[in-house]
Design a protein around this motif. Sequence first.
Motif, PDB file in Angstrom:
ATOM      1  N   PRO A   2      39.838  43.218  56.221  1.00 23.15           N
ATOM      2  CA  PRO A   2      40.983  43.775  55.499  1.00 23.15           C
ATOM      3  C   PRO A   2      40.603  45.027  54.713  1.00 23.15           C
ATOM      4  CG  PRO A   2      40.795  41.401  55.164  1.00 23.15           C
ATOM      5  CD  PRO A   2      39.543  41.832  55.841  1.00 23.15           C
ATOM      6  N   ASP A   3      41.588  45.859  54.440  1.00 22.22           N
ATOM      7  CA  ASP A   3      41.331  47.108  53.717  1.00 22.22           C
ATOM      8  C   ASP A   3      40.621  46.866  52.390  1.00 22.22           C
ATOM      9  OD1 ASP A   3      42.469  48.571  55.737  1.00 22.22           O
ATOM     10  OD2 ASP A   3      44.430  48.796  54.760  1.00 22.22           O
ATOM     11  N   LYS A   4      41.044  45.809  51.664  1.00 24.75           N
ATOM     12  CA  LYS A   4      40.428  45.531  50.369  1.00 24.75           C
ATOM     13  C   LYS A   4      38.960  45.134  50.538  1.00 24.75           C
ATOM     14  CE  LYS A   4      44.566  44.279  47.735  1.00 24.75           C
ATOM     15  NZ  LYS A   4      45.249  43.221  46.951  1.00 24.75           N
ATOM     16  N   ALA A   5      38.646  44.429  51.623  1.00 28.28           N
ATOM     17  CA  ALA A   5      37.262  44.052  51.875  1.00 28.28           C
ATOM     18  C   ALA A   5      36.421  45.290  52.174  1.00 28.28           C
ATOM     19  CB  ALA A   5      37.187  43.057  53.033  1.00 28.28           C
ATOM     20  N   TRP A   6      36.998  46.233  52.932  1.00 25.22           N
ATOM     21  CA  TRP A   6      36.303  47.500  53.206  1.00 25.22           C
ATOM     22  C   TRP A   6      35.965  48.204  51.896  1.00 25.22           C
ATOM     23  CZ3 TRP A   6      33.855  49.425  57.189  1.00 25.22           C
ATOM     24  CH2 TRP A   6      34.203  49.042  58.476  1.00 25.22           C
ATOM     25  N   LYS A   7      36.937  48.270  51.011  1.00 23.95           N
ATOM     26  CA  LYS A   7      36.721  48.955  49.734  1.00 23.95           C
ATOM     27  C   LYS A   7      35.595  48.303  48.941  1.00 23.95           C
ATOM     28  CE  LYS A   7      41.472  50.644  49.107  1.00 23.95           C
ATOM     29  NZ  LYS A   7      42.704  50.525  48.283  1.00 23.95           N
ATOM     30  N   LEU A   8      35.575  46.973  48.938  1.00 21.22           N
ATOM     31  CA  LEU A   8      34.543  46.262  48.197  1.00 21.22           C
ATOM     32  C   LEU A   8      33.169  46.459  48.819  1.00 21.22           C
ATOM     33  CD1 LEU A   8      36.466  42.947  47.476  1.00 21.22           C
ATOM     34  CD2 LEU A   8      35.885  44.729  45.822  1.00 21.22           C
ATOM     35  N   MET A   9      33.092  46.414  50.141  1.00 16.90           N
ATOM     36  CA  MET A   9      31.811  46.628  50.814  1.00 16.90           C
ATOM     37  C   MET A   9      31.249  48.008  50.495  1.00 16.90           C
ATOM     38  SD  MET A   9      32.574  44.981  54.574  1.00 16.90           S
ATOM     39  CE  MET A   9      32.911  43.239  54.806  1.00 16.90           C
ATOM     40  N   ASP A  37      34.808  43.550  37.475  1.00 12.32           N
ATOM     41  CA  ASP A  37      34.238  44.560  38.379  1.00 12.32           C
ATOM     42  C   ASP A  37      35.067  44.663  39.656  1.00 12.32           C
ATOM     43  OD1 ASP A  37      32.078  45.057  36.656  1.00 12.32           O
ATOM     44  OD2 ASP A  37      30.807  43.563  37.658  1.00 12.32           O
ATOM     45  N   ILE A  38      35.384  43.512  40.237  1.00  7.81           N
ATOM     46  CA  ILE A  38      36.127  43.477  41.494  1.00  7.81           C
ATOM     47  C   ILE A  38      37.543  44.002  41.300  1.00  7.81           C
ATOM     48  CG2 ILE A  38      37.059  41.957  43.297  1.00  7.81           C
ATOM     49  CD1 ILE A  38      34.568  40.152  42.747  1.00  7.81           C
ATOM     50  N   GLU A  39      38.182  43.578  40.215  1.00  5.61           N
ATOM     51  CA  GLU A  39      39.566  44.000  39.967  1.00  5.61           C
ATOM     52  C   GLU A  39      39.670  45.495  39.714  1.00  5.61           C
ATOM     53  OE1 GLU A  39      41.775  39.979  38.351  1.00  5.61           O
ATOM     54  OE2 GLU A  39      40.830  41.298  36.852  1.00  5.61           O
ATOM     55  N   SER A  40      38.597  46.115  39.247  1.00  7.36           N
ATOM     56  CA  SER A  40      38.618  47.564  39.045  1.00  7.36           C
ATOM     57  C   SER A  40      38.681  48.322  40.359  1.00  7.36           C
ATOM     58  CB  SER A  40      37.383  48.006  38.257  1.00  7.36           C
ATOM     59  OG  SER A  40      36.210  47.923  39.051  1.00  7.36           O
TER      60      SER A  40
END
Length: 349
Positions: free
Chosen positions: A86-93, A208-211
Amino acid sequence: MELSLGGSLMDTKIYHFKEIDAAAKDLRDGQLVAFPTETVYGLGADATNEDAVKQVYKAKGRPSDNPLIVHVASIDMVEKYAAEIPDKAWKLMKHFWPGSLTIILKIKPGSLSKTVTGGLSTVAFRFPNNQATIELIRRAGVPMVGPSANTSGKPSPTTAQHVYHDLHGKIKGILDDGPTQVGVESTVLDMSTDQPTILRPGAVTKEDIESVIGSIENNHHHVGKNEIPKAPGMKYKHYAPAAQVYIVDPSDDWADVANWIKSLSYPVGVMATSDILAQQDWADNAEPFSLGDDVVSASAELFDGLRHFDTEPRIKAIVTQAFPAKGLGVAYMNRLNKSAGGMHFADRQ
């Protein structure tokens, strides 16, 4: 004398950085090799080799429905097995990798064995922030499963010596890169559902993640007897030394702790910050272990202290300082609560 899993003697080799090629070959050959990360040491096996993965469970004495984290050296490795990212997972990686964040994703059917997944259709992926292990994975050319390299249920290992103590004679080797820096295992974030949820807190905090991706949920619950956990540490007893651990809350008076220890006939381990250790007049049966100056150093030292006292059979109790459950303190208190079985100093008999 210790025996290997097959019943014959096995020498457990200590590898150093210059010997990574030999360690990588052992992994490709189906052997077990422990490896360093920034959090704790992991027990590595080729994640694509089902027989090797089964040996991980056997070496640790780990329940077979406790899924394993798959360690990778690139996002490309994840793409080979994940059904989608998912897009959000890409951002986190891109933001946190390599680092102390593990991400659970749905996987392509049949891409990894049920021995790795615990029978689930999801897998937890992590890109550790340790150059020696990144090189190990790259040179092996395969992802590695990597639960903590200890006897199941015991405090996690933060040095190669801890691994050797638990698994000598049961695994092929240990890649030694010195003590770990973070000391508590990675944050596990479930991205396989519509609402991202933290299943295990770690150094990468909820804030951290929510930022990066916005609102997420917490769900560090202890799963039921018939449930399959999505992440390690959700179902079975963890991090526990043989001695009973007592949590000393911020509201407790350490003078009361010192007096209680004086009243006992047996030695007690005392795990606290340096200032607290210096403030009390401890009895001879109090054995201090410094957690440093704050929650950061305490998180790095927690497992080392628990393991230190676990090697001393005469220690019958361990009192350990609590920290406020905010930021890194959430992960610290999660591990301390599990090691103590929820037992607080105020609740002692």
